[in-house]
Design an enzyme around this catalytic site. Sequence first.
Site, PDB file in Angstrom:
ATOM      1  N   ASP A 173      -3.553   8.464   7.751  1.00  0.00           N
ATOM      2  CA  ASP A 173      -4.405   7.635   8.598  1.00  0.00           C
ATOM      3  C   ASP A 173      -3.522   7.024   9.676  1.00  0.00           C
ATOM      4  O   ASP A 173      -2.393   7.463   9.877  1.00  0.00           O
ATOM      5  CB  ASP A 173      -5.163   6.582   7.769  1.00  0.00           C
ATOM      6  CG  ASP A 173      -4.238   5.693   6.944  1.00  0.00           C
ATOM      7  OD1 ASP A 173      -3.242   5.198   7.502  1.00  0.00           O
ATOM      8  OD2 ASP A 173      -4.506   5.474   5.748  1.00  0.00           O
TER       9      ASP A 173
ATOM     10  N   SER B  75       0.799  -1.227   0.000  1.00  0.00           N
ATOM     11  CA  SER B  75       0.000   0.000   0.000  1.00  0.00           C
ATOM     12  C   SER B  75       0.829   1.272   0.000  1.00  0.00           C
ATOM     13  O   SER B  75       0.307   2.344  -0.315  1.00  0.00           O
ATOM     14  CB  SER B  75      -0.950   0.010   1.203  1.00  0.00           C
ATOM     15  OG  SER B  75      -0.229  -0.153   2.409  1.00  0.00           O
TER      16      SER B  75
ATOM     17  N   HIS C 291      -0.649   4.977   7.297  1.00  0.00           N
ATOM     18  CA  HIS C 291       0.002   5.434   6.071  1.00  0.00           C
ATOM     19  C   HIS C 291       0.372   6.910   6.100  1.00  0.00           C
ATOM     20  O   HIS C 291      -0.361   7.735   6.653  1.00  0.00           O
ATOM     21  CB  HIS C 291      -0.914   5.166   4.875  1.00  0.00           C
ATOM     22  CG  HIS C 291      -1.292   3.738   4.729  1.00  0.00           C
ATOM     23  ND1 HIS C 291      -2.458   3.226   5.258  1.00  0.00           N
ATOM     24  CD2 HIS C 291      -0.652   2.698   4.132  1.00  0.00           C
ATOM     25  CE1 HIS C 291      -2.525   1.930   4.981  1.00  0.00           C
ATOM     26  NE2 HIS C 291      -1.433   1.590   4.305  1.00  0.00           N
TER      27      HIS C 291
END
Length: 418
Positions: free
Chosen positions: A390, A153, A393
């Site tokens: 978040d 990610s 991340h």
Amino acid sequence: MMKKTITLLTALLPLASAVAEEPTLSPEMVSASEVISTQENQTYTYVRCWYRTSYSKDDPATDWEWAKNEDGSYFTIDGYWWSSVSFKNMFYTNTSQNVIRQRCEATLDLANENADITFFAADNRFSYNHTIWSNDAAMQPDQINKVVALGDSLSDTGNIFNASQWRFPNPNSWFLGHFSNGFVWTEYIAKAKNLPLYNWAVGGAAGENQYIALTGVGEQVSSYLTYAKLAKNYKPANTLFTLEFGLNDFMNYNRGVPEVKADYAEALIRLTDAGAKNFMLMTLPDATKAPQFKYSTQEEIDKIRAKVLEMNEFIKAQAMYYKAQGYNITLFDTHALFETLTSAPEEHGFVNASDPCLDINRSSSVDYMYTHALRSECAASGAEKFVFWDVTHPTTATHRYVAEKMLESSNNLAEYRF
């Protein structure tokens, strides 16, 4: 890096059963006659131009328009489609990425420096966002002309978003399939060098496949090698490969370091055997510095931290080995940068490295489904001053900062032929 994802992914990825029934092809399974037949099956498609609707990176919401010609007609590109599974198509064209980008910029005509325009192929409004691969010229200089990203990610620019039918992560709180509020580090590197970026990274990925739809790095390599076989005049030696993974293995899947080392080594072996020469590698950051670990035990933190440190020693050894063999290897010490970035954010131009910009106060993958307001402190200072978007991340500002450090003249990447 999404914890306890199996139940959520079952609901989120309606295409998972289709993926299971359609095993990914390997390059050996694609014959020369199929390559020729595919390349001769010429058609055309349209271009979907995405852009940020706000003037501020605090708001990641996006919208899109069809690219148009100067006379108002729809802009199309000629080429051919190919896919290894039914929903993962790629469109190959001789039209350059710069020409397509310029057409999107002219169509949108936005006076917004934060628009973060990006584009995809689509036959109709119901299509997914499909990657556009611009074929190389038969005669091309011996220099890097594209970036291929493999990983999780931290590098994904939309693969898990497509697989979840544009629901994960929520596009109102995460920027168009990115696990951030804007572009990620690979995009900043590609843009700085004016190169196209082709993304094989998948949010939640480990070294090996997880939960059917989370394509591990091993299968990402297989997919890349297969799709590359369909491209015209492609030379792997003219590609910069970025490779980063391991945190999901340790944080979410409780895999052992020896397993992840084996996956990492195999990825490099297969890429170099296929002709790859240029690599951007990075040590893993200490993920336990992320806000999500406020909700973990010290035992969990110590366990993950130890695995990260051991894996980083292996990554350093791999970089030294391939560099000694004559490959162009840049190893960036992300771990060291994040140590100072999280302990003294002010020294790097940030004000907060302990809280997420989004108002999320737990560690749950379910939160990627929802829309979230900004934390009051982030709304006041702006997301550009927060290290984390978040609980896991980084913000796009952090991604940009890391990319800038990677591109500094003190790093080997500055010496590559672009």
